[in-house]
Design a protein around this motif. Sequence first.
Motif, mmCIF file in Angstrom:
data_model
loop_
_atom_site.group_PDB
_atom_site.id
_atom_site.type_symbol
_atom_site.label_atom_id
_atom_site.label_comp_id
_atom_site.label_asym_id
_atom_site.label_seq_id
_atom_site.Cartn_x
_atom_site.Cartn_y
_atom_site.Cartn_z
ATOM 1 N N PRO A 215 0.815 -1.231 0.000
ATOM 2 C CA PRO A 215 0.000 0.000 0.000
ATOM 3 C C PRO A 215 0.841 1.270 0.000
ATOM 4 N N GLU A 216 1.978 1.266 0.704
ATOM 5 C CA GLU A 216 2.844 2.439 0.713
ATOM 6 C C GLU A 216 3.677 2.537 -0.563
ATOM 7 N N ILE A 217 4.072 1.389 -1.121
ATOM 8 C CA ILE A 217 4.806 1.398 -2.384
ATOM 9 C C ILE A 217 3.976 2.102 -3.460
ATOM 10 N N ARG A 218 2.692 1.870 -3.454
ATOM 11 C CA ARG A 218 1.814 2.445 -4.473
ATOM 12 C C ARG A 218 1.722 3.962 -4.377
ATOM 13 N N THR A 219 2.103 4.532 -3.241
ATOM 14 C CA THR A 219 2.061 5.985 -3.089
ATOM 15 C C THR A 219 3.328 6.671 -3.598
ATOM 16 N N LEU A 220 4.364 5.892 -3.934
ATOM 17 C CA LEU A 220 5.609 6.475 -4.413
ATOM 18 C C LEU A 220 5.437 7.048 -5.820
ATOM 19 N N GLY A 221 6.413 7.838 -6.253
ATOM 20 C CA GLY A 221 6.386 8.388 -7.603
ATOM 21 C C GLY A 221 6.503 7.309 -8.658
ATOM 22 N N SER A 222 6.178 7.664 -9.893
ATOM 23 C CA SER A 222 6.138 6.681 -10.976
ATOM 24 C C SER A 222 7.506 6.041 -11.219
ATOM 25 N N LEU A 223 8.599 6.810 -11.105
ATOM 26 C CA LEU A 223 9.931 6.241 -11.325
ATOM 27 C C LEU A 223 10.266 5.208 -10.268
ATOM 28 N N ASP A 224 9.979 5.504 -9.007
ATOM 29 C CA ASP A 224 10.267 4.542 -7.940
ATOM 30 C C ASP A 224 9.394 3.303 -8.069
ATOM 31 N N ARG A 225 8.149 3.461 -8.477
ATOM 32 C CA ARG A 225 7.291 2.293 -8.683
ATOM 33 C C ARG A 225 7.827 1.427 -9.827
ATOM 34 N N PHE A 226 8.292 2.076 -10.884
ATOM 35 C CA PHE A 226 8.889 1.352 -12.012
ATOM 36 C C PHE A 226 10.117 0.575 -11.553
ATOM 37 N N LYS A 227 10.970 1.216 -10.778
ATOM 38 C CA LYS A 227 12.170 0.550 -10.269
ATOM 39 C C LYS A 227 11.798 -0.641 -9.396
ATOM 40 N N TYR A 228 10.828 -0.449 -8.536
ATOM 41 C CA TYR A 228 10.450 -1.506 -7.590
ATOM 42 C C TYR A 228 9.943 -2.748 -8.332
ATOM 43 N N VAL A 229 9.068 -2.529 -9.302
ATOM 44 C CA VAL A 229 8.536 -3.671 -10.062
ATOM 45 C C VAL A 229 9.648 -4.344 -10.852
ATOM 46 N N SER A 230 10.518 -3.540 -11.474
ATOM 47 C CA SER A 230 11.587 -4.091 -12.304
ATOM 48 C C SER A 230 12.643 -4.823 -11.487
ATOM 49 N N HIS A 231 13.018 -4.240 -10.367
ATOM 50 C CA HIS A 231 14.124 -4.780 -9.565
ATOM 51 C C HIS A 231 13.663 -5.898 -8.634
ATOM 52 N N LYS A 232 12.509 -5.740 -8.052
ATOM 53 C CA LYS A 232 12.060 -6.680 -7.019
ATOM 54 C C LYS A 232 10.971 -7.636 -7.497
ATOM 55 N N LEU A 233 9.828 -7.089 -7.861
ATOM 56 C CA LEU A 233 8.646 -7.923 -8.094
ATOM 57 C C LEU A 233 8.860 -8.936 -9.216
ATOM 58 N N LEU A 234 9.408 -8.494 -10.353
ATOM 59 C CA LEU A 234 9.582 -9.419 -11.469
ATOM 60 C C LEU A 234 10.583 -10.520 -11.147
ATOM 61 N N ARG A 235 11.598 -10.224 -10.339
ATOM 62 C CA ARG A 235 12.554 -11.274 -9.943
ATOM 63 C C ARG A 235 11.862 -12.343 -9.108
ATOM 64 N N TRP A 236 11.032 -11.912 -8.172
ATOM 65 C CA TRP A 236 10.359 -12.880 -7.311
ATOM 66 C C TRP A 236 9.473 -13.826 -8.121
ATOM 67 N N LEU A 237 8.971 -13.358 -9.260
ATOM 68 C CA LEU A 237 8.032 -14.155 -10.050
ATOM 69 C C LEU A 237 8.720 -14.929 -11.170
ATOM 70 N N GLY A 238 10.057 -14.901 -11.216
ATOM 71 C CA GLY A 238 10.788 -15.532 -12.307
ATOM 72 C C GLY A 238 10.471 -17.003 -12.498
ATOM 73 N N ALA A 239 10.347 -17.763 -11.417
ATOM 74 C CA ALA A 239 10.072 -19.201 -11.528
ATOM 75 C C ALA A 239 8.718 -19.450 -12.183
ATOM 76 N N PHE A 240 7.755 -18.603 -11.892
ATOM 77 C CA PHE A 240 6.422 -18.773 -12.468
ATOM 78 C C PHE A 240 6.418 -18.422 -13.954
ATOM 79 N N PHE A 241 7.231 -17.426 -14.345
ATOM 80 C CA PHE A 241 7.368 -17.122 -15.765
ATOM 81 C C PHE A 241 8.011 -18.293 -16.503
ATOM 82 N N LEU A 242 8.998 -18.935 -15.875
ATOM 83 C CA LEU A 242 9.629 -20.109 -16.485
ATOM 84 C C LEU A 242 8.605 -21.232 -16.672
ATOM 85 N N LEU A 243 7.797 -21.447 -15.649
ATOM 86 C CA LEU A 243 6.800 -22.531 -15.704
ATOM 87 C C LEU A 243 5.760 -22.266 -16.791
ATOM 88 N N VAL A 244 5.241 -21.041 -16.836
ATOM 89 C CA VAL A 244 4.243 -20.680 -17.855
ATOM 90 C C VAL A 244 4.886 -20.738 -19.245
#
Length: 374
Positions: free
Chosen positions: A271-300
């Motif tokens: 909820p607090e991440i969503r309040t950050l500016g667009s650049l920080d949200r972009f960084k967060y998704v790119s650096h953190k969120l997509l890495r955590w989901l890498g195994a699921f992307f491999l499976l799909v």
Amino acid sequence: MMIWAILLLVCVLLVVYPYLVYPRILEGIKKKPLLPPLEGEKLTYALLFCAYNEEKVLPQTIENLRLIKKTWPELEILAYADCCSDRTFEILDAAKDVLTAVEGTERKGKPSGMRQLVTMTEADVAIFMDANVIVDPATIRRFEDYFSRPDVGAVAGTLHYINEEDSTAAHVGGLYWRLEEKIKRLESETGSTMGADGSLFAMRRQFYPFVRADLQDDFMASMEVLFHGYRCVSAPDILAYEKGAVASASEFRRKRRIACGAFSTHREMWPEIRTLGSLDRFKYVSHKLLRWLGAFFLLVGYGAALMLAVHYGLGAAFVGLTIVVLALGAVAFRLKVGPVVKIVEILSAIVATGVGVLESIKGAKYAIWNPVER
């Protein structure tokens, strides 16, 4: 057929994007220099760390702390022993000339120990480190320069692994970490890096948040300053050294535990991440969120490739080829064929992260930790 081909391409892109594409994008973003230092401001500092069953490494750590105190005499040092079953507290308590030791009466985990240490000090800035890390005494005082800048709320030191040749697991871990440090530096140059690693980082103590025992205290605490309008920056000139895990099984368990805690922390902070500016949200998704989901992307992606093979009447051949590749890979791994071992270690890290994410979703909690084999 087209949808399966597109899905496969998207999954491949999402797997490699955080490591290969995202850094290139950061290189093209406009740089954001730090504000000039404030003149006359004198902040106080405290160095804090927690330890559990670290009697083997503590003599070296304490010697390192004595060297640090020589260069920074006014630095306060506090250590928390998390109800250890070895001589950890005894060793810490014997070093009264350099630190104040606190003994936990029951195992509560690192976040609880750090919280207790934070409440014990009145320092303006808290520096956090791992018990097995060696900090360069010649560079640690550079925290003072960073925190003299009024826009800086947290600073991540730069960690170097010193045993990359001990095993393939350690070598792959070292390669990954060098890329991670590069990404943190690029993020920092454009504003803020997305959190700090607990090996060595510092923050303005007033912003230290309450961290549940099952969450990642370093990740959550360093991200907290962004929610207050400050920057979290990477410091390539503040150095720390550590031995990486040498055993594949130990590294798998460590990454699974870290991923579980990190994703639980993500869910808490979202909820607090969503309040950050667009650049920080972009960084967060790119650096953190997509890495955590890498195994699921491999499976799909594998599922999409299988459906493509079925469409062309090659489903059985595709499954058979998969079995052959897995079997040959297992043999090559046991025979320690270099390139194959590295690929397996990389895939193992992605899978371990995916398992940790699933554990987080299912409600698993890792409140306590054990030292890994180094």
